[in-house]
Enzyme design. Structure first.
Site, PDB file in Angstrom:
ATOM      1  N   TYR A 192       0.861  -1.231  -0.016  1.00  0.00           N
ATOM      2  CA  TYR A 192       0.013  -0.064   0.096  1.00  0.00           C
ATOM      3  C   TYR A 192       0.919   1.078   0.010  1.00  0.00           C
ATOM      4  O   TYR A 192       2.031   1.421   0.920  1.00  0.00           O
ATOM      5  CB  TYR A 192      -0.956  -0.158   1.297  1.00  0.00           C
ATOM      6  CG  TYR A 192      -1.915   1.209   1.532  1.00  0.00           C
ATOM      7  CD1 TYR A 192      -1.450   2.014   2.556  1.00  0.00           C
ATOM      8  CD2 TYR A 192      -2.601   1.427   0.831  1.00  0.00           C
ATOM      9  CE1 TYR A 192      -2.389   3.251   2.781  1.00  0.00           C
ATOM     10  CE2 TYR A 192      -3.592   2.596   0.788  1.00  0.00           C
ATOM     11  CZ  TYR A 192      -3.332   3.279   1.854  1.00  0.00           C
ATOM     12  OH  TYR A 192      -4.203   4.517   2.105  1.00  0.00           O
ATOM     13  N   ASP A 242       9.079   2.548  -0.883  1.00  0.00           N
ATOM     14  CA  ASP A 242       8.273   3.311   0.166  1.00  0.00           C
ATOM     15  C   ASP A 242       8.537   2.812   1.465  1.00  0.00           C
ATOM     16  O   ASP A 242       8.087   1.707   1.993  1.00  0.00           O
ATOM     17  CB  ASP A 242       6.929   2.820  -0.538  1.00  0.00           C
ATOM     18  CG  ASP A 242       5.919   3.393   0.634  1.00  0.00           C
ATOM     19  OD1 ASP A 242       4.647   3.232   0.276  1.00  0.00           O
ATOM     20  OD2 ASP A 242       6.394   3.852   1.589  1.00  0.00           O
ATOM     21  N   LYS A 259       5.023   9.006   8.768  1.00  0.00           N
ATOM     22  CA  LYS A 259       5.004   8.398  10.091  1.00  0.00           C
ATOM     23  C   LYS A 259       5.867   8.839  11.030  1.00  0.00           C
ATOM     24  O   LYS A 259       5.848  10.153  11.465  1.00  0.00           O
ATOM     25  CB  LYS A 259       4.712   6.884  10.015  1.00  0.00           C
ATOM     26  CG  LYS A 259       3.482   6.340   9.220  1.00  0.00           C
ATOM     27  CD  LYS A 259       3.493   4.739   8.987  1.00  0.00           C
ATOM     28  CE  LYS A 259       2.581   4.245   8.253  1.00  0.00           C
ATOM     29  NZ  LYS A 259       1.315   4.450   8.601  1.00  0.00           N
TER      30      LYS A 259
HETATM   31  P1  KE4 Z   1      -0.350   8.231   4.576  1.00  0.00           P
HETATM   32  O1  KE4 Z   1      -1.205   8.890   3.445  1.00  0.00           O
HETATM   33  O2  KE4 Z   1      -1.616   7.208   5.492  1.00  0.00           O
HETATM   34  O3  KE4 Z   1       0.213   9.010   5.826  1.00  0.00           O
HETATM   35  O4  KE4 Z   1       0.676   7.239   4.341  1.00  0.00           O
HETATM   36  C1  KE4 Z   1       0.295   6.006   3.287  1.00  0.00           C
HETATM   37  C2  KE4 Z   1       1.135   5.067   3.245  1.00  0.00           C
HETATM   38  C3  KE4 Z   1       2.022   4.926   2.425  1.00  0.00           C
HETATM   39  N1  KE4 Z   1       3.152   4.019   2.241  1.00  0.00           N
HETATM   40  C4  KE4 Z   1       2.839   2.875   3.317  1.00  0.00           C
HETATM   41  C5  KE4 Z   1       3.948   1.723   3.185  1.00  0.00           C
HETATM   42  C6  KE4 Z   1       1.937   2.761   4.355  1.00  0.00           C
HETATM   43  O5  KE4 Z   1       1.878   1.924   5.267  1.00  0.00           O
HETATM   44  C7  KE4 Z   1       0.997   4.230   4.354  1.00  0.00           C
HETATM   45  C8  KE4 Z   1      -0.176   4.123   5.404  1.00  0.00           C
HETATM   46  N2  KE4 Z   1      -0.315   3.025   6.070  1.00  0.00           N
HETATM   47  C9  KE4 Z   1      -1.443   2.793   6.743  1.00  0.00           C
HETATM   48  C10 KE4 Z   1      -1.410   1.442   7.568  1.00  0.00           C
HETATM   49  N3  KE4 Z   1      -1.508   0.323   6.937  1.00  0.00           N
HETATM   50  C11 KE4 Z   1      -2.002   3.834   7.617  1.00  0.00           C
HETATM   51  C12 KE4 Z   1      -3.075   3.733   8.387  1.00  0.00           C
HETATM   52  C13 KE4 Z   1      -4.444   4.238   7.786  1.00  0.00           C
HETATM   53  O6  KE4 Z   1      -4.600   4.190   6.676  1.00  0.00           O
HETATM   54  O7  KE4 Z   1      -5.236   4.868   8.497  1.00  0.00           O
END
Ligand code: KE4
Length: 434
Positions: free
Chosen positions: A149, A244, A272
Site C-alpha cells: 500500500y 516506500d 509516520k
Molecule cells: P498516509 O497517507 O496514511 O500518511 O501514508 C500512506 C502510506 C504509504 N506507504 C505505506 C507503506 C503505508 O503503510 C502508508 C499508510 N499506512 C496505513 C497503515 N497500513 C495507515 C493507516 C490508515 O490508513 O489509517
C-alpha cells in the site's frame, strides 16, 4: 488474566454519534473495526506504552498511531520541541531555518537521499515520487506489488490485471481505467514476474515502487535476493527504484530498511515517524532526479503546510533522538524477537505452528501454518479466527491492529513486563478459539 475490559459504553455512544456526520464514523477506514466486528474504541489519551479510552480502559499499545510513536506516546523531548515553537505562530507558508535543518538531518540519516522535499502525508510523498519518476524518465507505467500500500492516490488503488502481463484494473470506485492502464502489478517477492512485466513493456516503465519490508499485508519481509534483484533490473533498464519507507523509515534502522538490508533505491518516500506524530511526509533521492522538482525543474508539486514549523519541530526532535541513540534498534529487535518466540512457543502448546513474521519492531501473527511470503499466502489466514482473537485481546487490554493484513509496531516504551502480559493474553485468547 480475565477479560479486564467489559465497559465500552462511551465509545459505543460516540461511534453512534460519529456516524451521523463522518463517513463510517471514522477519518480513516481501518479505524472502523469493520474487519474485526464490534465498535472502535475512542481514545482519550496515551502515555508511553499505554492508551486510555473514553471509558478509562487501559490498553497496551501495539499500533502506535500506525508507526509514528516509536518512542512511545507523549515523549517529553518531542512535546518540549513543539511547545518551544508553537508560541511563534503555527504556520508561515514561507521558508524556515528548521526546514533546512530537517532536510540536512534526513540527508545524513537516509543513504539514498541527496535532496528531499517535505509534504504532509505518506500518500502525498508516494504520489509525488511516481510523478517525479515519470517526469525524469519520460515514461508512463509503474510497477507495484500486490498487498503493498502506498497511500490512496489513484495510481495505487489498482488490482492485478487478468493476464500475467496485462495492465491493472481500478480497485476503488472513482479510479479510471485511464489511470489503471499505467499501473502494472506483480506478486511480492516474485522477481521473474517483474522481469516479464518489464520485457512486455519495453522502455515504458518509469518506476518500480515497493515496500522494502511489506507491512500492509501483515509483516512480510523480502526473500533473499528480491530487493537486490529489483535493484539490478532497475539499473539495467533505466527504471527509477522507489522504496516506500513510510512504515520502515527510521523504524528498522535509523537509515530504514535500505540501511538494514543494504540495498539502495533511487528514491525513498517517508512518513509516520518523520513527523513525530504530526502530519509529515517526504520524498527524496538522487540529486539529478530531485532537481526535476519545481521550482528547480518541471515536475510540479506543492503544499500550503509542507514543512510546517510545529511538525518540523516534532519530527526533528524524534529523528535527532534516533540518530543519537542507535541502541533503540537493538532493544526493539530484542522485544520483537521475544514476542515472536513467545507466540511460537504458545502455538506449540496447541500443537499448531502459526506463522509469525517479525523483523525489528514490525511483527504479525498469521492464522495460517504456511509460510507467508506474499499477499496470496497472507490471504490463506483464517480471518474468522483472527476476528475472535482480536476481540479476545481487546477485552484483555491489548490493542492490536484491527486487521490480519496489518503489521504491529512496537515502541521503546514497552518493557519486558508488558511483553509478558501480551503473551499471557495471547495464550488465553487462543485458548478460547482453538
Ligand atoms: P498516509 O497517507 O496514511 O500518511 O501514508 C500512506 C502510506 C504509504 N506507504 C505505506 C507503506 C503505508 O503503510 C502508508 C499508510 N499506512 C496505513 C497503515 N497500513 C495507515 C493507516 C490508515 O490508513 O489509517
Amino acid at each position: 488474566m480475565t477479560n479486564r475490559i467489559k465497559n465500552f459504553k462511551t465509545s459505543e455512544q460516540l461511534f453512534e454519534r460519529a456516524q451521523k456526520t463522518i463517513p463510517g464514523g471514522v477519518n480513516s477506514p481501518v479505524r472502523a473495526f469493520r474487519a474485526v466486528g464490534g465498535n472502535p474504541v475512542f481514545i482519550r489519551a496515551a502515555q508511553g506504552a499505554y492508551l486510555y479510552d473514553e471509558d478509562n480502559n487501559r490498553y497496551i499499545e501495539l499500533i502506535n498511531s500506525w508507526g509514528p510513536m516509536i518512542l512511545g506516546h507523549a515523549h517529553p523531548l518531542v512535546e518540549q520541541a513543539v511547545s518551544q515553537v508553537m508560541r511563534n505562530s503555527f504556520s508561515f507558508g514561507a521558508p524556515t531555518k528548521l526546514e533546512v535543518e530537517m532536510a540536512e538531518l534526513i540527508v545524513k540519516m537516509v543513504p539514498s537521499i541527496e535532496k528531499v522535499r517535505m509534504v504532509n502525508s505518506g500518500t502525498e510523498a508516494c504520489m509525488a515520487a511516481i510523478r517525479v519518476a515519470r517526469g525524469y524518465t519520460g515514461r508512463s507505467k509503474i510497477i507495484k506489488f500486490e498487498g503493498c500500500y502506498h497511500g490512496h492516490a489513484d495510481s495505487f488503488l489498482i488490482a492485478a490485471g487478468s493476464g500475467a502481463t496485462t495492465m491493472g484494473t481500478p480497485d476503488s470506485l472513482g479510479v479510471t481505467q485511464g489511470v489503471a492502464q499505467d499501473t502494472l502489478i506483480a506478486p511480492y517477492n516474485d522477481l521473474s514476474f517483474v522481469e516479464k512485466l518489464i520485457e512486455a513493456n519495453p522502455n515504458q516503465v518509469a518506476a518500480v515502487i515497493v515496500e522494502p519490508v511489506a507491512g500492509n499485508m501483515g509483516c512480510v519481509p523480502p526473500k533473499k535476493g528480491f530487493l537486490e534483484g529489483l535493484r539490478h533490473l532497475c539499473t539495467q533498464h533505466g527504471i527509477v527504484l522507489i522504496f516506500d519507507e513510510v512504515m520502515t523509515g527510521f523504524r528498522l534502522a535509523k537509515g530504514g530498511a535500505q540501511e538494514l538490508l543494504g540495498v539502495i533505491p533511487d528514491m525513498t518516500t517517508l512518513g509516520k515517524i518523520i513527523g513525530g506524530g504530526l502530519p509529515v511526509g517526504a520524498y527524496g533521492g538522487k540529486k539529478e532526479i530531485m532537481d526535476c522538482v519545481s521550482p528547480q525543474g518541471k515536475v510540479y508539486q506543492a503544499g500550503t503546510l509542507s514543512g510546517n514549523p510545529l511538525a518540523m519541530a516534532a519530527g526533528y526532535a524524534m529523528l535527532s533522538y534516533l540518530d543519537e541513540h542507535p541502541e533503540v534498534y537493538s532493544y526493539l529487535e530484542k522485544i520483537g524477537r521475544d514476542l515472536r518466540e513467545g507466540m511460537m512457543q504458545i502455538s506449540q502448546k496447541f500443537n499448531r505452528k502459526f506463522t509469525v513474521n517479525q523483523i525489528g519492531s514490525m511483527i504479525t501473527f498469521f492464522f495460517t501454518e504456511k509460510p507467508v511470503e506474499n499477499f496470496e499466502d497472507a490471504k490463506q489466514s483464517d480471518l474468522e479466527k483472527f476476528k475472535r482473537y482480536f476481540q479476545g485481546m481487546l477485552r484483555r487490554g491489548i490493542y492490536l491492529a484491527p486487521s490480519q493484513f496489518e503489521s504491529l509496531f512496537l515502541s521503546t516504551a514497552l518493557q519486558e513486563a508488558d511483553i509478558q502480559e501480551i503473551l499471557v493474553a495471547h495464550e488465553q485468547a487462543l485458548s478460547e478459539i482453538l
